[in-house]
Structures are given as structure tokens and as C-alpha cells.
Design a protein around this motif. Structure first.
Motif, PDB file in Angstrom:
ATOM      1  N   GLY A 131       2.721   3.722   2.705  1.00  0.00           N
ATOM      2  CA  GLY A 131       1.855   2.727   2.066  1.00  0.00           C
ATOM      3  C   GLY A 131       0.459   2.707   2.680  1.00  0.00           C
ATOM      4  N   LEU A 132       0.386   2.854   4.010  1.00  0.00           N
ATOM      5  CA  LEU A 132      -0.919   2.855   4.685  1.00  0.00           C
ATOM      6  C   LEU A 132      -1.714   4.104   4.318  1.00  0.00           C
ATOM      7  N   ALA A 133      -1.032   5.257   4.302  1.00  0.00           N
ATOM      8  CA  ALA A 133      -1.710   6.513   3.930  1.00  0.00           C
ATOM      9  C   ALA A 133      -2.256   6.392   2.511  1.00  0.00           C
ATOM     10  N   ARG A 134      -1.481   5.772   1.627  1.00  0.00           N
ATOM     11  CA  ARG A 134      -1.932   5.566   0.245  1.00  0.00           C
ATOM     12  C   ARG A 134      -3.195   4.705   0.203  1.00  0.00           C
ATOM     13  N   ALA A 135      -3.204   3.631   1.009  1.00  0.00           N
ATOM     14  CA  ALA A 135      -4.333   2.701   0.973  1.00  0.00           C
ATOM     15  C   ALA A 135      -5.612   3.324   1.537  1.00  0.00           C
ATOM     16  N   PHE A 136      -5.470   4.145   2.594  1.00  0.00           N
ATOM     17  CA  PHE A 136      -6.654   4.692   3.269  1.00  0.00           C
ATOM     18  C   PHE A 136      -7.173   5.975   2.609  1.00  0.00           C
ATOM     19  N   ALA A 137      -6.285   6.709   1.908  1.00  0.00           N
ATOM     20  CA  ALA A 137      -6.577   8.090   1.521  1.00  0.00           C
ATOM     21  C   ALA A 137      -7.900   8.285   0.783  1.00  0.00           C
ATOM     22  N   HIS A 138      -8.212   7.399  -0.176  1.00  0.00           N
ATOM     23  CA  HIS A 138      -9.397   7.639  -0.992  1.00  0.00           C
ATOM     24  C   HIS A 138     -10.656   6.986  -0.419  1.00  0.00           C
ATOM     25  N   SER A 139     -10.640   6.689   0.901  1.00  0.00           N
ATOM     26  CA  SER A 139     -11.786   6.094   1.591  1.00  0.00           C
ATOM     27  C   SER A 139     -12.427   4.972   0.781  1.00  0.00           C
ATOM     28  N   PRO A 140     -11.655   3.933   0.455  1.00  0.00           N
ATOM     29  CA  PRO A 140     -12.184   2.877  -0.402  1.00  0.00           C
ATOM     30  C   PRO A 140     -13.191   1.994   0.331  1.00  0.00           C
ATOM     31  N   GLU A 141     -14.059   1.344  -0.449  1.00  0.00           N
ATOM     32  CA  GLU A 141     -15.040   0.429   0.158  1.00  0.00           C
ATOM     33  C   GLU A 141     -14.349  -0.775   0.770  1.00  0.00           C
ATOM     34  N   LEU A 142     -13.232  -1.163   0.154  1.00  0.00           N
ATOM     35  CA  LEU A 142     -12.509  -2.349   0.606  1.00  0.00           C
ATOM     36  C   LEU A 142     -11.031  -2.018   0.787  1.00  0.00           C
ATOM     37  N   LEU A 143     -10.498  -2.419   1.937  1.00  0.00           N
ATOM     38  CA  LEU A 143      -9.061  -2.265   2.168  1.00  0.00           C
ATOM     39  C   LEU A 143      -8.424  -3.645   2.143  1.00  0.00           C
ATOM     40  N   VAL A 144      -7.416  -3.808   1.305  1.00  0.00           N
ATOM     41  CA  VAL A 144      -6.677  -5.065   1.227  1.00  0.00           C
ATOM     42  C   VAL A 144      -5.266  -4.766   1.720  1.00  0.00           C
ATOM     43  N   LEU A 145      -4.961  -5.238   2.918  1.00  0.00           N
ATOM     44  CA  LEU A 145      -3.706  -4.839   3.560  1.00  0.00           C
ATOM     45  C   LEU A 145      -2.865  -6.076   3.842  1.00  0.00           C
ATOM     46  N   ASP A 146      -1.731  -6.164   3.165  1.00  0.00           N
ATOM     47  CA  ASP A 146      -0.862  -7.328   3.320  1.00  0.00           C
ATOM     48  C   ASP A 146       0.191  -7.037   4.390  1.00  0.00           C
ATOM     49  N   GLU A 147       0.086  -7.713   5.505  1.00  0.00           N
ATOM     50  CA  GLU A 147       0.993  -7.525   6.647  1.00  0.00           C
ATOM     51  C   GLU A 147       1.109  -6.049   7.025  1.00  0.00           C
ATOM     52  N   SER A 174      -3.817  -9.316   6.368  1.00  0.00           N
ATOM     53  CA  SER A 174      -3.111 -10.570   6.598  1.00  0.00           C
ATOM     54  C   SER A 174      -2.010 -10.387   7.620  1.00  0.00           C
ATOM     55  N   SER A 175      -1.631 -11.507   8.213  1.00  0.00           N
ATOM     56  CA  SER A 175      -0.491 -11.519   9.112  1.00  0.00           C
ATOM     57  C   SER A 175      -0.047 -12.957   9.286  1.00  0.00           C
ATOM     58  N   HIS A 176       1.206 -13.134   9.617  1.00  0.00           N
ATOM     59  CA  HIS A 176       1.605 -14.494   9.978  1.00  0.00           C
ATOM     60  C   HIS A 176       1.610 -14.646  11.493  1.00  0.00           C
ATOM     61  N   ILE A 177       1.287 -13.557  12.201  1.00  0.00           N
ATOM     62  CA  ILE A 177       1.224 -13.607  13.659  1.00  0.00           C
ATOM     63  C   ILE A 177      -0.214 -13.317  14.103  1.00  0.00           C
ATOM     64  N   LEU A 178      -0.803 -14.274  14.770  1.00  0.00           N
ATOM     65  CA  LEU A 178      -2.209 -14.126  15.137  1.00  0.00           C
ATOM     66  C   LEU A 178      -2.432 -12.982  16.119  1.00  0.00           C
ATOM     67  N   SER A 179      -1.506 -12.807  17.047  1.00  0.00           N
ATOM     68  CA  SER A 179      -1.712 -11.785  18.083  1.00  0.00           C
ATOM     69  C   SER A 179      -1.878 -10.394  17.468  1.00  0.00           C
ATOM     70  N   GLU A 180      -1.310 -10.211  16.268  1.00  0.00           N
ATOM     71  CA  GLU A 180      -1.476  -8.922  15.584  1.00  0.00           C
ATOM     72  C   GLU A 180      -2.918  -8.725  15.130  1.00  0.00           C
ATOM     73  N   GLY A 194       4.572 -18.045   3.094  1.00  0.00           N
ATOM     74  CA  GLY A 194       4.511 -18.966   1.958  1.00  0.00           C
ATOM     75  C   GLY A 194       3.204 -19.738   1.879  1.00  0.00           C
ATOM     76  N   ALA A 195       2.236 -19.389   2.725  1.00  0.00           N
ATOM     77  CA  ALA A 195       0.967 -20.126   2.698  1.00  0.00           C
ATOM     78  C   ALA A 195       0.102 -19.703   1.516  1.00  0.00           C
ATOM     79  N   GLY A 196       0.397 -18.527   0.943  1.00  0.00           N
ATOM     80  CA  GLY A 196      -0.389 -18.061  -0.201  1.00  0.00           C
ATOM     81  C   GLY A 196      -1.193 -16.795   0.082  1.00  0.00           C
ATOM     82  N   LYS A 197      -0.930 -16.141   1.214  1.00  0.00           N
ATOM     83  CA  LYS A 197      -1.689 -14.930   1.570  1.00  0.00           C
ATOM     84  C   LYS A 197      -1.461 -13.816   0.542  1.00  0.00           C
ATOM     85  N   SER A 198      -0.178 -13.532   0.284  1.00  0.00           N
ATOM     86  CA  SER A 198       0.133 -12.445  -0.658  1.00  0.00           C
ATOM     87  C   SER A 198      -0.340 -12.786  -2.062  1.00  0.00           C
ATOM     88  N   THR A 199      -0.195 -14.056  -2.443  1.00  0.00           N
ATOM     89  CA  THR A 199      -0.648 -14.475  -3.764  1.00  0.00           C
ATOM     90  C   THR A 199      -2.142 -14.214  -3.920  1.00  0.00           C
TER      91      THR A 199
END
Lengths: 300, 261
Positions: free
Chosen positions: A140-156, A186-192, A41-46
Motif C-alpha cells: 500500500g505504501l509503495a502504491r501511494a509513493f510510486a507516482h511521486s504525488p504532490e500530496l500523500l494522504v496516509l491513513d495509519e 493519521s494515527s491514533h498514537i501520538l508517538s508515531e 472513531g474520531a473521524g480521521k478515516s472519514t
């Protein structure tokens, strides 16, 4: 200074009476692995959904790869790989056919996802609806990485992945980084994030509490020294020593939070009979939690 | 890009399309098959025995002619009921439903424009309804030739086109309201209201005032009895125009709002 990939200035987002983001100033540079951390709820996903133009800011400016997501449209998103925080997939599709479709939508060759699916141990013939949460996350990860994008935006990104696959994910992130891609996750757990992020931004209640390289953050957090002496030590003079932030005495055991050089402390201790001494970096998790906490105190 | 999205949407809807096709084909075949078996005089007597208000309210026509019978059973009643339910539920689901479930997010965050997503899904939905209309037309043609209902191919096409466009109008309203608001419940409610009000305006409107019936999409579809009289160009044009207006209004709003909130 390397190129700025994500930049927000005074970014605010209201949902009715709720202020999800309150003047967020964020900078992510090219080639960085930026860990975005904060409680639920801190606003990461938003923030991420504004970057992807799913949501529109109430005020403030956003630039992603030099373009406003509102005007960048599909051409901008072709350069981004996004993993939603709440990944919902059409259950009727087969994994392979859906990923082929997504590759086409991103302007990539069908099958571009195959190496990633293989690495993550994903069976392309299965129906998405039959997959476990962890396996859907892999889709979801395969979808995000597949087209070798310049920027990866990965929510949790590691949510639902077993430890082995989390390791594989870290390898994928490092490879992407080596290939010059920028990763904003993003993550809500720092150790990740500890093992993968180079820069960490701490978000709380829609504001950035701090944003710094992880090493700098660690340095800032200092060292915790635990000393056991034969006779109890008076904590008051120790607390006045240079570099000592905080002292806690418990019988013959003294716990000292140290920032900077330990020289003064060691010279002071030399006058006493030291039974045991241990110096360690404080747990990053608790320290960052303290950061949230300090900020909360400052608010009052 | 829209074509790719439309194809994929239809691909995902293929199981539903098959199910609705079987249902519509079965209803059409079953009801129209009775025509040859029933004695025309008995049907005429039956109709005469019904209270006039009831005949009017249900839109029953002369059951002794093939066109009247087909209109009273399949085209005026069960066909639209099934086709409207199919079109409305798919129409609501196509944007608002997928938005509520979260499945829309992986499409709008891909390298497609919002309007491509909208147009692609609207085209897919249109194809879905047209395919179901074609099933009814085909089943009617087959049964008509067997039972000797005396329906010419052009009249069957005219009736099926009216039925299909009536279904499409409601599917488009459901789709557009859903895409504009993101609220599946609102979209369904509005569309059901349009359908029910339209139905009453068509069947009972003349009792209220002269201007009521001409406002109903049901009147546009069936006012000129297409199964009997052939294609009603004006009626079909009105239905097509309302469909287009609904799609365009939804498209004006959809690209400019927050999704999934």
C-alpha cells in the motif's frame, strides 16, 4: 503564507444517526507534514475518504489542491497518493503485477514503485494473498509513493510495520517533504507522529480540538518541575507564583506544572533547602490525551 | 482507462474463468455424447410416459431430435444453471463484493473516474460470460459432428447466443444492482428472483395468463427454439436491450454514492 493544499470548512458527515464529522475546519499547507491524531472513531478515516471522493460530505466544503474532490475526479487523484486505513488487496495478484497496474492507473510509468518496494524489502514476485499484514502495508505504501504525488494522504501508515520499517517509512516521509511533497497522515498514537509531523491536528468526535505546529504544542504544554526539599513545603504559596499552573505535594516532593518562565519558582525555592530538582517536558502523549479530556469536560 | 480496468479484471478472474470453462465443457460434452448412444424410439417412449405437466414444467422437448435433445439437456437446463450461477456470482462480486471486502477502494481512489471503474468492470464481466458461452458453442460443435446430432453451425451459434445472452442478462442485473446499492446480498437476491420468476413464467406462464410468458427472458432466449429454427433476432435484441438497460441504470447511480459504508 504558503499555498493551502487541503482546506475544509464546516465539513460534516452523517452516517444515518451517527455524526462522524461535525463541522471540521482543517487547513494543511503545502510542504507540511501534517499529523492527524485522534482516538479510534474520531473521524480521521472519514475525513481522508472524503478527500479521496470515496465518501461525499453531508455539508460543508472541501478543497484539495485547489479543487473539489467531487469534480476533480481522476485528474485530481493522479496528484495524490493514498493509503487506505483498512487496506484490502486482491489476494490473487502478484505484488509486482498489481503495482504495475496501479502505476498505470495513476498515469505513472510501470515499475515506478520499484525503488520503494526495494527500500521496504518487498518481494515483487510474491502473491499478495500470502503476505503478512505488515507486508501488505508495504504494498500500500509503495502504491501511494510510486507516482511521486504532490500530496500523500496516509491513513495509519505505520500500522503493522516493524520498528525497522517504521524508521524507513520516516526516511521516506522526510525525503518526500524535502522534495516539496505535502504529507497528511493519521494515527491514533501520538508517538508515531512525534518524529515526523511538523503540524499536529487533534481530532475528537468529528471536531478539530486543536491544530498547531508540534513545537508550539510542546511549548503550550510547558514544563513539569519536581522538587525535593529537606522539609515539606506548603503548596499553597507555590500555586500562587507566576507561571505555575498546578501544584501537587507528596511529603517532601513537590510536582509543579509550569508554563512560561521558571524565575518566580526558583526564587521562591531559594529560601529552602533543595535536595533534588528535575525539570522535564511532559509526555506529549498524556498531554494530548488531556486535551481530549479537557474538551470532553468543556462539552458537559 | 476502462479497457485497462477490464483487462485487469479479467486477468484477476482467469482462474475462475478456467474453472467454469472446464465445468461447462464437461457438462456439454457428457450430456450431448449420450445422444448417439440412446435409441430414438426408447427416448420417444420415455417422453410419452412422462406426465404432460412435468414435460412442460421442465421445458423438455422432443428428445429424439438433436436440437430437442440439446435444448432439453444442456441449453435449457444445466447450461443456464451453470452460466447463470457463474455470471451472477461474478456480477455481484465485480462491484458490490469488492466494495464489501474493501478491494474496490484502491481502484476508485486511483486516478480513474468512477464511471471508468464501472464500465471497465462491466466490460470485463461481459467478456467473462461471452467466453463461457463460446466454450459451450465449441463443445456442442465438436460433439455434434461426432455423434451426428445434425446441428448446423448456424443453429449451434443461434442456440449458444441465446444461452449466452440469457446468462449475460442475469450477470448484468447482479452487477448493476450491486453497483447501485453496494449490497452483495441484495444484488444476489434480486437476480435469483429474476431468474426463478423468469423460469416459471417461461415454463408455466401459459397456464396462468397469456401475457406472462412474453415477459420472461427465458422466452426471449428460447421461445423461437433457436437450435432448431436458427437465430431469433428479436429475442436476442430484447436480451441485449435488458442487459444494456441494467448496465446503464447501475451507471446512473454508482458514481454518485458513498462507497464502503
Amino acid at each position: 503564507m504558503s499555498e493551502v493544499v487541503i482546506e475544509t470548512e464546516g465539513l460534516s458527515k452523517d452516517f444515518g444517526p451517527t455524526h462522524a464529522l461535525q463541522g471540521l475546519d482543517l487547513t494543511v499547507r503545502a510542504g507540511d507534514v501534517f499529523g492527524f491524531i485522534g482516538p479510534n472513531g474520531a473521524g480521521k478515516s472519514t475525513t481522508m475518504r472524503i478527500l479521496m471522493d470515496v465518501l461525499r460530505p453531508t455539508s460543508g466544503t472541501v478543497r484539495v489542491l485547489g479543487t473539489d474532490p467531487r469534480t476533480g475526479g481522476g485528474r485530481l487523484r493522479a496528484r495524490i497518493g493514498y493509503l487506505p486505513g483498512e487496506l484490502a488487496l486482491d489476494g490473487r495478484s502478484e505484488v509486482g503485477s498489481w503495482l504495475d497496474y496501479q502505476a498505470r492507473l495513476h498515469g505513472a510509468a510501470p515499475g515506478a514503485w520499484r525503488p520503494y518496494a526495494e527500500r521496504l524489502g518487498l518481494d515483487p514476485g510474491r502473491r499478495i494473498g500470502k503476505l503478512s499484514r505488515g507486508n501488505k502495508q508495504k504494498v500500500g505504501l509503495a502504491r501511494a509513493f510510486a507516482h511521486s504525488p504532490e500530496l500523500l494522504v496516509l491513513d495509519e501508515p505505520t500500522g503493522g510495520l516493524d520498528p525497522l520499517m517504521q524508521q524507513e517509512f520516516l526516511v521516506m516521509v522526510r525525503e518526500a517533504r524535502a522534495a516539496g511533497q505535502t504529507i497528511f497522515l493519521s494515527s491514533h498514537i501520538l508517538s508515531e507522529l512525534e518524529h515526523v509531523a511538523e503540524t499536529v491536528g487533534v481530532l475528537r468526535q468529528g471536531r478539530l480540538v486543536t491544530s498547531a505546529p508540534l513545537t508550539e504544542l510542546r511549548d503550550r504544554l510547558g514544563t513539569t518541575v519536581t522538587v525535593e526539599t529537606e522539609h515539606p513545603l506548603d503548596p499553597a504559596p507555590v500555586g500562587r507564583l507566576e507561571g505555575v499552573e498546578e501544584v501537587h505535594a507528596d511529603g517532601t516532593v513537590l510536582t509543579v506544572d509550569l508554563h512560561g518562565s521558571p524565575d518566580a519558582l526558583l526564587k521562591h525555592l531559594a529560601a529552602h533547602h533543595v535536595v533534588h530538582l528535575r525539570a522535564e517536558a511532559p509526555d506529549l502523549e498524556t498531554s494530548v490525551l488531556r486535551l481530549y479530556h479537557d474538551d470532553e469536560e468543556a462539552d458537559r | 482507462m476502462s479497457a485497462l480496468i477490464a483487462r485487469r479484471w479479467l486477468h484477476d478472474a482467469r482462474a475462475g474463468l478456467l474453472g467454469w470453462s472446464v465445468g461447462l465443457a464437461a457438462v456439454t460434452t457428457m450430456y450431448l455424447s449420450f445422444f448417439g448412444i440412446m435409441d430414438a424410439d426408447i427416448m420417444g417412449d420415455y417422453m410419452a410416459s412422462l406426465p404432460e405437466g412435468m414435460v412442460e414444467a421442465f421445458g423438455f422437448q422432443d428428445l429424439s431430435s438433436g436440437a430437442g435433445y440439446a435444448q432439453s439437456t444442456v441449453y435449457g437446463l444445466l447450461g443456464p444453471v451453470l452460466l447463470l450461477i457463474a455470471g451472477m456470482t461474478r456480477g455481484v462480486g465485480a462491484v458490490a463484493g469488492d466494495e464489501a471486502s474493501g478491494a474496490l477502494e484502491v481502484e476508485v481512489t486511483a486516478a480513474a473516474e468512477r464511471r471508468d471503474v464501472y464500465v471497465g468492470r462491466a466490460l470485463g464481466l461481459t467478456g467473462f460470460v461471452l467466453a463461457l458461452g463460446a466454450v459451450v458453442a465449441l463443445a456442442t460443435a465438436v460433439i455434434s459432428s461426432i455423434t451426428g446430432m445434425g446441428l448446423s453451425p448456424t443453429h449451434i451459434l443461434a442456440g449458444a447466443a441465446a444461452l449466452t445472452m440469457l446468462g449475460l442478462v442475469h450477470a448484468a442485473v447482479a452487477f448493476a444492482v450491486g453497483a447501485a446499492t453496494g449490497r452483495p446480498g441484495v444484488a444476489l437476491g434480486v437476480t435469483v428472483a429474476v431468474a426463478v420468476l423468469g423460469w416459471f413464467a417461461y415454463n408455466l406462464g401459459p397456464r396462468l395468463a397469456d401475457w406472462v410468458q412474453p415477459l420472461s427472458p427465458w422466452e426471449w432466449a428460447y421461445g423461437e427454439s433457436p437450435l432448431e429454427q436458427g437465430v431469433d433476432g428479436v429475442g436476442l435484441a430484447l436480451l441485449a436491450a435488458l442487459t444494456l438497460v441494467a448496465f446503464v441504470l447501475g451507471l446512473l447511480r454508482f458514481p454518485h454514492r458513498d462507497l464502503g459504508v
